[in-house]
Design a protein around this motif. Structure first.
Motif, short mmCIF file in Angstrom:
data_model
loop_
_atom_site.label_atom_id
_atom_site.label_comp_id
_atom_site.label_asym_id
_atom_site.label_seq_id
_atom_site.Cartn_x
_atom_site.Cartn_y
_atom_site.Cartn_z
N SER A 139 0.81 -1.22 0.00
CA SER A 139 0.00 0.00 0.00
C SER A 139 0.84 1.27 0.00
O SER A 139 0.34 2.34 -0.34
CB SER A 139 -0.94 0.01 1.20
N CYS A 140 2.11 1.18 0.39
CA CYS A 140 2.94 2.38 0.52
C CYS A 140 4.11 2.37 -0.47
O CYS A 140 5.20 2.85 -0.17
CB CYS A 140 3.46 2.50 1.96
N PHE A 143 5.58 6.10 -2.02
CA PHE A 143 5.99 7.18 -1.13
C PHE A 143 7.10 8.03 -1.73
O PHE A 143 7.17 9.23 -1.49
CB PHE A 143 6.46 6.60 0.21
N MET A 146 6.11 11.36 -3.84
CA MET A 146 5.12 12.27 -3.27
C MET A 146 5.80 13.39 -2.50
O MET A 146 6.95 13.27 -2.07
CB MET A 146 4.16 11.52 -2.34
N GLU A 150 1.61 14.97 1.07
CA GLU A 150 0.93 13.80 0.50
C GLU A 150 1.40 12.52 1.16
O GLU A 150 0.61 11.59 1.37
CB GLU A 150 1.20 13.75 -1.01
N SER A 151 2.67 12.46 1.52
CA SER A 151 3.19 11.27 2.19
C SER A 151 2.55 11.08 3.55
O SER A 151 2.19 9.95 3.94
CB SER A 151 4.72 11.36 2.32
N ASP A 153 -0.39 12.22 4.55
CA ASP A 153 -1.79 11.84 4.35
C ASP A 153 -1.91 10.35 4.02
O ASP A 153 -2.77 9.65 4.56
CB ASP A 153 -2.42 12.67 3.23
N LEU A 154 -1.06 9.87 3.11
CA LEU A 154 -1.10 8.46 2.73
C LEU A 154 -0.71 7.57 3.90
O LEU A 154 -1.30 6.51 4.13
CB LEU A 154 -0.18 8.21 1.54
N TYR A 155 0.30 8.00 4.65
CA TYR A 155 0.74 7.23 5.83
C TYR A 155 -0.39 7.06 6.83
O TYR A 155 -0.67 5.96 7.31
CB TYR A 155 1.94 7.95 6.45
N SER A 157 -3.73 7.51 6.40
CA SER A 157 -4.92 6.84 5.87
C SER A 157 -4.69 5.34 5.71
O SER A 157 -5.54 4.53 6.12
CB SER A 157 -5.33 7.45 4.52
N GLU A 158 -3.55 4.94 5.14
CA GLU A 158 -3.31 3.52 4.90
C GLU A 158 -3.13 2.75 6.20
O GLU A 158 -3.66 1.65 6.37
CB GLU A 158 -2.09 3.34 4.00
#
Length: 485
Positions: A139-140, A143, A146, A150-151, A153-155, A157-158
């Motif tokens: 999922s990551c 990274f 980004m 953005e990193s 946010d993704l960190y 959320s995932e």
């Protein structure tokens, strides 16, 4: 209660005296009742008189005043400490088939109210580490391409999705038990270890595990006994009016090791973290590239992401004996996410190296600096006074205490000082400006979080641990929460 040959009375009274010696240090209500087999109503009963004198020595009262035996003697006693239980309605039941009467009485015993609260938790121990790590890698994977925002946010959320899948939030009701005054951290740790070993023995049923559990039980009993002795000795010393002679201080020594900052950071977890810190460290092989990328991007771009600049403030009572209704008795403790503290820790270390290598420390600074403390400050002041006295001069000492000094720092003045005195420029100055600006905090009381508010002034007195902020906004929020609850 007592039975035996006539010459056993002295032995019983000696043992009873030893018992009361141990009971004098125990707080709480005391009641002793039973058949003592002494005729305390007869002047000729020597042992009965010794018993009454013994009770009087320890401030105890025998409340039964009427005969409890069919031969009209008082043999069954009810002993209390100064009648603190309010013994009343003493009645005697003659229907019992015995030569003794059954003594009925009413005692005023107040049971302390037990408070309950609902707590939320996740079963992190049930998470499959291999599946957890493989999901992170899948999922990551993006990274590296980004931006820092953005990193983050993704960190978040995932990992939140992953936590909800493998360890969904559950809730239960627990009873809050008041802690004993002698309870300390060593006893808490020993209790947790004992419970852990008990579960191990119940699971394996092995004799060796039973013996290890018994050893831990003995260790815990020793710690409790030592803590009680220490507490009551101190209480006795204070009761006599003497000043405290010895002070016991626990000092924590942290060894500096050349390890990854991730592993040296404290394993504290903020409620805003998607994963507990200990679980993050267990999966460091999978998460380390992601974390390194976020740290490098933050420092390279000179940006502290907005998502990492929100603190959760919890009001903690300064001392348990203080009035819980007065706001001044609370210390607001703010906690940040682990990623925020990790970036802050690395930046602080690099800035300290810059100050040490260029000799930028204040000469007389005796706080927040290695090998400099209040002790070195006192030595300096004392030495100056002695030198002035040797020169037949007069010494004048002016002491100034700034209340909540860290909370009154102006950000613009701080940035100007960093640039002018410490030669902080370019991306580094941009990072500091991003770090201290647009910060927010939310108040948490009994699991309920308030709306966030802006922090216009202030600096954080401890790096990578906790930060404290006191403001009228805090007082207003906690007062509002108290009214709502």
């Amino acid at each position: 209660m007592r039975d035996g040959p006539p010459n056993s009375g002295k032995i019983f009274l000696d043992e009873f005296n030893t018992l009361f010696e141990s009971l004098t240090t125990i707080t709480g209500k005391l009641i002793v009742c039973g058949d003592f087999n002494y005729h305390i109503d007869r002047d000729s009963d020597v042992d009965g008189k010794r018993l009454l004198n013994l009770l009087d020595t320890y401030g105890l009262v025998q409340v039964v005043k009427e005969p409890t035996h069919r031969r009209r003697h008082i043999l069954d006693l009810v002993i209390v400490r100064g009648n603190e239980l309010g013994i009343k309605n003493i009645k005697f039941d003659h229907s019992v088939k015995s030569d003794h009467l059954c003594v009925h009485f009413t005692a005023s015993i107040q049971v302390q109210k037990r408070y309950r609260k609902v707590v939320s938790y996740r079963k992190w121990r049930n998470v499959d580490s291999q599946e957890f790590s493989s999901y992170i890698l899948r999922s990551c994977a993006n990274f590296g391409i980004m931006s820092i925002s953005e990193s983050v946010d993704l960190y978040n959320s995932e990992l939140t999705k992953l936590a909800d899948k493998h360890a969904p939030v559950k809730s239960c009701t627990v009873t809050i038990h008041p802690e004993s005054a002698w309870l300390n951290e060593d006893i808490r740790v020993a209790k947790r270890q004992r419970r852990k070993l008990e579960r191990q023995y119940r699971k394996t049923k092995l004799e060796v595990h039973r013996q290890i559990h018994n050893q831990q039980c003995n260790k815990l009993a020793f710690l409790i006994e030592a803590a009680k002795c220490k507490f009551y000795k101190e209480a006795f010393s204070q009761a006599t009016g003497q000043k405290e002679v010895f002070k016991v201080a626990n000092r924590l020594f942290f060894k500096q090791k050349s390890l990854v900052f991730l592993l040296t950071c404290p394993s504290k977890t903020c409620m805003l973290d998607p994963l507990p810190t200990w679980l993050l460290k267990e999966n460091v092989d999978s998460l380390l590239p992601i974390l390194i990328n976020m740290v490098n991007e933050s420092l390279a771009e000179g940006v502290m992401p907005q998502q990492l600049k929100t603190g959760v403030v919890t009001p903690l009572i300064k001392k348990k004996k203080l009035d819980h209704e007065l706001l001044k008795n609370y210390r607001p403790v703010s906690n940040l996410t682990f990623i925020s503290k990790l970036i802050e820790r690395i930046a602080a270390t690099q800035f300290k190296d810059h100050m040490n290598s260029n000799g930028l420390h204040e000469v007389y600074q005796s706080a927040y600096r290695c090998f400099h403390s209040t002790e070195t400050a006192l030595v300096k002041v004392q030495n100056d006074i002695f030198m002035g006295t040797d020169k037949d001069g007069a010494s004048i000492l002016v002491l100034l205490d700034l209340s909540a000094a860290f909370d009154t720092i102006d950000h613009n003045v701080l940035l100007a000082t960093l640039e002018g005195r410490f030669n902080v420029k370019g991306v580094v100055l941009k990072w500091f400006k991003s770090y201290i600006s647009d910060r927010k905090q939310s108040l948490v009381i009994q699991g309920q979080m308030s709306l966030s508010s802006d922090l216009v002034f202030g600096w954080y007195s401890k790096s990578c641990a906790t930060q404290t902020t006191e403001s009228p906004e805090f007082s207003r929020k906690i007062d509002q929460q108290n009214k709502e609850n």
